[in-house]
Design an enzyme around this catalytic site. Structure first.
Site, mmCIF file in Angstrom:
data_model
loop_
_atom_site.group_PDB
_atom_site.id
_atom_site.type_symbol
_atom_site.label_atom_id
_atom_site.label_comp_id
_atom_site.label_asym_id
_atom_site.label_seq_id
_atom_site.Cartn_x
_atom_site.Cartn_y
_atom_site.Cartn_z
ATOM 1 C CD GLU A 135 -7.914 1.612 5.718
ATOM 2 O OE1 GLU A 135 -7.415 1.575 4.582
ATOM 3 O OE2 GLU A 135 -7.226 1.493 6.756
ATOM 4 C CD GLU A 242 -6.386 -1.475 11.718
ATOM 5 O OE1 GLU A 242 -5.402 -0.840 11.291
ATOM 6 O OE2 GLU A 242 -7.242 -1.973 10.962
HETATM 7 C C1 HAH Z 1 -4.535 0.019 8.463
HETATM 8 N N1 HAH Z 1 -4.661 1.101 7.538
HETATM 9 C C2 HAH Z 1 -5.120 -1.287 7.910
HETATM 10 O O1 HAH Z 1 -6.466 -1.432 8.321
HETATM 11 C C3 HAH Z 1 -4.349 -2.518 8.355
HETATM 12 O O2 HAH Z 1 -4.860 -3.640 7.685
HETATM 13 C C4 HAH Z 1 -2.878 -2.386 8.034
HETATM 14 O O3 HAH Z 1 -2.164 -3.551 8.446
HETATM 15 C C5 HAH Z 1 -2.336 -1.164 8.679
HETATM 16 C C6 HAH Z 1 -3.132 -0.094 8.867
HETATM 17 C C7 HAH Z 1 -4.392 2.392 8.100
HETATM 18 C C8 HAH Z 1 -3.898 3.436 7.174
HETATM 19 C C9 HAH Z 1 -3.205 4.491 7.708
HETATM 20 O O4 HAH Z 1 -3.027 4.550 9.023
HETATM 21 C C10 HAH Z 1 -2.718 5.507 6.914
HETATM 22 C C11 HAH Z 1 -2.899 5.455 5.543
HETATM 23 C C12 HAH Z 1 -3.567 4.415 5.003
HETATM 24 C C13 HAH Z 1 -4.055 3.405 5.828
#
Ligand code: HAH
Length: 333
Positions: A135, A242
């Site tokens: 990210e 994911e």
């Molecule tokens: C993900 N971010 C991460 O990669 C993971 O490590 C975590 O457990 C959950 C989601 C996604 C994300 C989002 O969908 C919305 C805002 C910020 C980050």
């Protein structure tokens, strides 16, 4: 009456891609049945993140991560490492210098290298892949990279450095850049620009992780297809890292549902059917599809973006039984 036998998802997709699930120390126990019946890959949801494995400068804590690695090994599953360099779930000490000042560039790079050497080194030959940088691209269309201490204190090449360190620690590991909102056209184009730039400079990057935190209202199938098509043109492998199909639109803050509505169930089945048909079309570049969980009894979406609101994003229900969506992605031959 006899029940219809339930084919293992990993067998249905044997000729296509791996089928993964994110796990934690609770779910490797409570969801052991569904995990071992259907999945051939796992990712630690949280237990390999910086704050979990490296809470203080001279303290590494691998008990939880090791148990997840042991679970993968005991059940013949692959293991994806998640994640090494991220703006979240990273302790403050990492970015702290002397006298309350921020760390200088050299100190932070040395800490990054020590972290990556130790973590990737520990799971060398065990974790076949790593989400090296998570990210780093900004959501806002007019900003290039996300502001974070990594970017502020090191500069843009914190990304290339992370990949170099990971490759040195395990030359066999498949190294990914991983991000969300990855189908949104402006962000997609920035991710592609970033990855192309890394490739052009011969930075050891081998794959792009599309998180796939989608919902029943978006992104559209056309938008997903366009994104997959453009990422595929990079010439690297892709993974859906994911996946979850939330029943709520992101802006929907309703908290009153005790079960998905019939309309949600129907839309979810249709969407699962379509996205997996699309994934199958891209089997030459898509090497794994990992769900961010396994069955509807536990998902991070129960706490995000509305705390305590139940969500039902997967193809197995709260009792680990196949949902209609399961059959939509299994009966295609
Ligand atoms: C993900 N971010 C991460 O990669 C993971 O490590 C975590 O457990 C959950 C989601 C996604 C994300 C989002 O969908 C919305 C805002 C910020 C980050």
């Amino acid at each position: 009456m006899d029940k219809k036998p339930v084919p293992a998802l990993r067998d249905t997709y044997r000729e296509y891609f791996d089928i993964g699930a994110a796990v934690n120390l609770e779910t490797i126990v409570s969801q052991k049945d569904v995990l071992t019946a259907h999945f051939n890959s796992i990712t630690a949801e949280n237990d390999m993140k910086f704050e979990r494995v490296h809470p203080e400068e001279d303290v590494y804590t691998f008990e939880a991560a090791d148990r997840i690695a042991d679970f993968a090994a005991a059940h013949g599953m692959k293991l994806r490492g998640h994640t090494l360099v991220w703006h979240n779930q990273t302790p403050d000490w990492v970015f702290a210098g002397k006298d309350g000042r921020p760390a200088d560039r050299e100190t932070l790079l040395a800490r990054m290298k020590d972290h990556i050497d130790t973590v990737v080194g520990r799971y060398k030959g065990i974790a076949y892949a790593w989400d090296v940088v998570n990210e780093a691209v900004e959501d806002k269309a007019d900003v290039w990279l996300r502001r974070s201490p990594w970017l502020d204190l090191i500069g843009e090449d914190f990304i290339a450095n992370a990949f170099e360190f990971a490759h040195a620690a395990d030359p066999q590991a498949v190294l990914f850049y991983n991000d969300y909102n990855e189908c949104q056209p402006e962000k997609r184009d920035k991710i592609i620009r970033l990855v192309r730039g890394l490739k052009e400079r011969d930075v050891p990057i081998h794959g792009v992780g599309l998180q796939g935190h989608w919902n029943l209202y978006g992104p559209s199938l056309d938008t997903i297809r366009e994104a997959v098509e453009q990422y595929a043109a990079l010439g690297l492998q892709l993974q859906i890292t994911e996946l979850d199909l939330s029943v709520f639109e992101f802006e929907d803050r309703r908290t009153d549902l005790l079960a998905p509505t019939p309309e949600m169930v129907e839309r979810q089945e249709e969407l699962y059917e379509k996205v997996f048909a699309l994934f199958r079309e891209y089997k030459e570049v898509l090497t794994a599809v990992t769900f961010w969980g396994a069955s509807d009894d536990y998902t991070w979406l129960d706490g995000f973006p509305v705390r305590g609101r139940k969500n039902w994003p997967f193809v197995f229900d709260v009792n680990h039984q196949p949902k209609g969506s399961f059959w939509k992605i299994s009966d295609f031959r």
